[in-house]
Every structure is written in structure tokens, then in C-alpha cells.
Design a protein around this motif. Structure first.
Motif, mmCIF file in Angstrom:
data_model
loop_
_atom_site.group_PDB
_atom_site.id
_atom_site.type_symbol
_atom_site.label_atom_id
_atom_site.label_comp_id
_atom_site.label_asym_id
_atom_site.label_seq_id
_atom_site.Cartn_x
_atom_site.Cartn_y
_atom_site.Cartn_z
ATOM 1 N N LEU A 133 91.570 53.611 158.016
ATOM 2 C CA LEU A 133 91.346 52.168 157.959
ATOM 3 C C LEU A 133 92.661 51.441 157.685
ATOM 4 C CD1 LEU A 133 88.003 52.004 155.927
ATOM 5 C CD2 LEU A 133 88.326 52.006 158.404
ATOM 6 N N THR A 134 92.877 50.340 158.389
ATOM 7 C CA THR A 134 94.132 49.596 158.269
ATOM 8 C C THR A 134 93.915 48.149 157.841
ATOM 9 O OG1 THR A 134 94.038 49.053 160.618
ATOM 10 C CG2 THR A 134 95.322 51.005 160.001
ATOM 11 N N MET A 135 92.665 47.727 157.720
ATOM 12 C CA MET A 135 92.372 46.360 157.306
ATOM 13 C C MET A 135 91.100 46.363 156.478
ATOM 14 S SD MET A 135 91.718 42.918 159.575
ATOM 15 C CE MET A 135 93.425 42.416 159.696
ATOM 16 N N ALA A 136 91.019 45.458 155.500
ATOM 17 C CA ALA A 136 89.811 45.369 154.692
ATOM 18 C C ALA A 136 89.618 43.950 154.178
ATOM 19 C CB ALA A 136 89.876 46.344 153.526
ATOM 20 N N ARG A 137 88.364 43.585 154.050
ATOM 21 C CA ARG A 137 88.006 42.294 153.487
ATOM 22 C C ARG A 137 87.622 42.491 152.027
ATOM 23 N NH1 ARG A 137 82.559 41.198 155.124
ATOM 24 N NH2 ARG A 137 82.128 42.056 153.079
ATOM 25 N N MET A 138 87.979 41.527 151.192
ATOM 26 C CA MET A 138 87.475 41.516 149.818
ATOM 27 C C MET A 138 86.798 40.179 149.584
ATOM 28 S SD MET A 138 90.627 40.737 147.238
ATOM 29 C CE MET A 138 89.449 40.107 146.070
ATOM 30 N N PRO A 139 85.645 40.172 148.924
ATOM 31 C CA PRO A 139 84.952 38.913 148.689
ATOM 32 C C PRO A 139 85.556 38.139 147.522
ATOM 33 C CG PRO A 139 83.708 40.720 147.756
ATOM 34 C CD PRO A 139 84.887 41.332 148.455
ATOM 35 N N ILE A 140 85.486 36.822 147.594
ATOM 36 C CA ILE A 140 85.807 35.967 146.452
ATOM 37 C C ILE A 140 84.462 35.556 145.868
ATOM 38 C CG2 ILE A 140 86.860 33.811 145.690
ATOM 39 C CD1 ILE A 140 88.761 34.010 148.068
ATOM 40 N N GLY A 141 84.118 36.115 144.732
ATOM 41 C CA GLY A 141 82.775 35.955 144.189
ATOM 42 C C GLY A 141 81.905 37.097 144.691
ATOM 43 N N SER A 142 80.667 37.124 144.256
ATOM 44 C CA SER A 142 79.800 38.252 144.599
ATOM 45 C C SER A 142 79.442 38.235 146.076
ATOM 46 C CB SER A 142 78.527 38.220 143.751
ATOM 47 O OG SER A 142 77.782 37.052 144.022
ATOM 48 N N SER A 143 79.380 39.425 146.659
ATOM 49 C CA SER A 143 78.900 39.576 148.026
ATOM 50 C C SER A 143 77.509 40.205 147.950
ATOM 51 C CB SER A 143 79.841 40.480 148.830
ATOM 52 O OG SER A 143 79.693 41.828 148.419
ATOM 53 N N ASP A 144 76.947 40.511 149.107
ATOM 54 C CA ASP A 144 75.631 41.158 149.115
ATOM 55 C C ASP A 144 75.713 42.605 148.627
ATOM 56 O OD1 ASP A 144 77.185 41.477 151.345
ATOM 57 O OD2 ASP A 144 75.548 41.572 152.761
ATOM 58 N N PHE A 145 76.921 43.124 148.428
ATOM 59 C CA PHE A 145 77.075 44.470 147.866
ATOM 60 C C PHE A 145 77.675 44.431 146.466
ATOM 61 C CE2 PHE A 145 76.760 45.516 152.399
ATOM 62 C CZ PHE A 145 75.785 46.499 152.327
ATOM 63 N N ALA A 146 77.511 43.316 145.760
ATOM 64 C CA ALA A 146 77.912 43.232 144.351
ATOM 65 C C ALA A 146 76.800 43.833 143.498
ATOM 66 C CB ALA A 146 78.159 41.780 143.961
ATOM 67 N N MET A 147 77.131 44.198 142.280
ATOM 68 C CA MET A 147 76.126 44.761 141.381
ATOM 69 C C MET A 147 75.129 43.686 140.946
ATOM 70 S SD MET A 147 76.931 47.874 141.452
ATOM 71 C CE MET A 147 75.893 48.577 140.179
ATOM 72 N N ASP A 148 75.579 42.435 140.867
ATOM 73 C CA ASP A 148 74.711 41.290 140.613
ATOM 74 C C ASP A 148 75.459 40.027 141.038
ATOM 75 O OD1 ASP A 148 76.392 40.487 138.367
ATOM 76 O OD2 ASP A 148 75.405 42.071 137.235
ATOM 77 N N TRP A 190 92.224 40.632 153.552
ATOM 78 C CA TRP A 190 92.000 39.198 153.478
ATOM 79 C C TRP A 190 90.830 38.935 152.551
ATOM 80 C CZ3 TRP A 190 89.375 41.693 157.323
ATOM 81 C CH2 TRP A 190 88.096 41.257 157.643
ATOM 82 N N ALA A 191 90.975 37.861 151.785
ATOM 83 C CA ALA A 191 89.952 37.478 150.812
ATOM 84 C C ALA A 191 89.044 36.442 151.458
ATOM 85 C CB ALA A 191 90.594 36.918 149.555
ATOM 86 N N SER A 192 87.753 36.696 151.386
ATOM 87 C CA SER A 192 86.768 35.841 152.047
ATOM 88 C C SER A 192 85.929 35.121 151.005
ATOM 89 C CB SER A 192 85.891 36.728 152.936
ATOM 90 O OG SER A 192 84.896 35.962 153.557
ATOM 91 N N PRO A 193 86.007 33.776 150.919
ATOM 92 C CA PRO A 193 85.165 33.047 149.958
ATOM 93 C C PRO A 193 83.688 33.365 150.208
ATOM 94 C CG PRO A 193 86.781 31.593 150.940
ATOM 95 C CD PRO A 193 86.844 32.874 151.713
ATOM 96 N N TRP A 194 82.982 33.736 149.151
ATOM 97 C CA TRP A 194 81.627 34.221 149.326
ATOM 98 C C TRP A 194 80.616 33.416 148.539
ATOM 99 C CZ3 TRP A 194 81.562 38.743 152.458
ATOM 100 C CH2 TRP A 194 80.273 39.158 152.823
#
Length: 198
Positions: A133-148, A190-194
Motif C-alpha cells: 500500500l502506498t496511500m492511506a486515508r485517515m479520518p478527522i473525527g470518528s469514522s464508521d470504523f471507530a470504536m465509538d 490524506w486526512a478526511s473530515p468525517w
């Protein structure tokens, strides 16, 4: 020409589905708190459907039906590709996924050896059987795969963001990213506002 393109697209699609859904299972933990996870795998020209649910993994659901090539009726079923016309250029050597809390939570339940092996398979460019893998997204705030559910600032009317905090991300997302960067220093993130504040 159209038949060749159809075969090529079909083979790429089948391989992409197989790898993408396999990566999803590895990263998010098959069936853990998710209702279903499906995986397509290409075997001798066939596309198999394998589904996992919590406690009932890798159920064989048979072969997926594919549409046979129909030379007389392709205008309604297929996209004609003119290789002489190009528009936006695709980025080179980009293959990505996402960082999420549930993925890291599952990885932390493994032994250190198992965890390192999976991280190598995901990110290490020198791993022969890896996804590289050469690219990844990270959420800003919880995503649908956050613990809560959470946001990075729950203070009402804090337009100056004095209470903005990534303390929570220091527990799961940032360690996950650091482990990935150890293996793939050129990883694009890249950080994605969530999630907005509640």
C-alpha cells in the motif's frame, strides 16, 4: 478489440475485488462488530463469493454469475473505450486503504509477531506476498470504523478551536500510521473530515 478490452477489464476487476476485500478483512478484522464481510476471489476465470460473519467465517457462497460477451448486443452492455482519446491522467503506483480504530484494535489483539507480519503484508514494499500500500486515508473525527462516536472538538461556539485535540487519535490512529510509515516511509496520507461535533 472490444472483446480484448472486456477480458482485460474483467480480469483487473476480479483481481481488484479479491485484493481489496481481502485487505478490508485484514485491516478491519473479519466479522468483528460488522454484520458481514464478503470477498471475491478469482479462480481459473471464475469469481467465487466467500462471506464471513461474526463466529462463522469464510462461508462458500458459490460462483458469481458473469455476463458472457455478446457481439450482437454489446452497445447496451459494454463501454466502448477509444484509446486515442485521453483526459485526466491516473496517478502512478497508487494503491491505498484507510486507517481506522477498529483495524488497530484488532491488530493489538494479536501477538507482536503476528501484528508485525500483517503490517509488513500491508505496507512493506519488499514483502514478496504483500499488498504494498502506498496511500492511506485517515479520518478527522470518528469514522464508521471507530470504536465509538467522537469529534476533535466538542466545545460549542469554539470558533478559534482552542479546545481542538487529537488526544484520542494518539491511542489508535497515530500509532497505526507510525507503524505503516516505518515500513513505507513514502506513504501518502490524506486526512478526511468525517464527524462534526455532536
Amino acid at each position: 478489440m472490444k472483446k480484448k478490452i472486456y477480458d482485460k477489464v474483467t480480469n483487473v476487476r476480479n483481481a481488484f475485488l479479491s485484493v481489496l476485500l481481502s485487505a478490508s478483512i485484514v485491516v478491519t478484522g473479519a466479522g468483528a462488530a460488522a454484520p458481514t464481510v464478503s470477498q471475491a476471489a478469482d479462480t481459473a476465470g471464475e469469481v467465487k463469493w466467500v462471506m464471513s460473519q461474526n463466529g462463522n467465517y469464510m462461508q462458500d457462497k458459490g460462483t458469481l454469475a458473469t455476463t458472457a460477451w455478446d457481439a450482437d448486443n454489446h452497445s447496451e452492455l459494454y463501454i466502448d473505450v477509444d484509446e486515442n482519446i485521453t483526459y485526466q491522467e491516473m496517478a502512478q503506483n497508487i494503491w491505498g486503504g484507510c486507517f481506522n480504530e477498529r483495524g488497530w484494535h484488532k491488530l493489538m489483539q494479536l501477538t507482536e509477531e503476528e501484528r508485525n507480519h500483517i503490517l509488513d503484508l500491508l505496507f512493506d514494499p519488499d514483502e514478496p506476498e504483500g499488498l504494498h500500500l502506498t496511500m492511506a486515508r485517515m479520518p478527522i473525527g470518528s469514522s464508521d470504523f471507530a470504536m465509538d462516536l467522537y469529534s476533535l472538538n466538542e466545545t460549542e461556539n469554539d470558533y478559534e478551536m482552542k479546545n481542538f485535540s487529537i488526544e484520542r487519535d494518539k491511542e489508535m490512529l497515530i500509532p497505526y500510521i507510525k507503524e505503516a510509515l516505518k515500513r513505507q516511509p513514502n506513504l501518502k496520507i490524506w486526512a478526511s473530515p468525517w464527524s462534526p461535533p455532536s
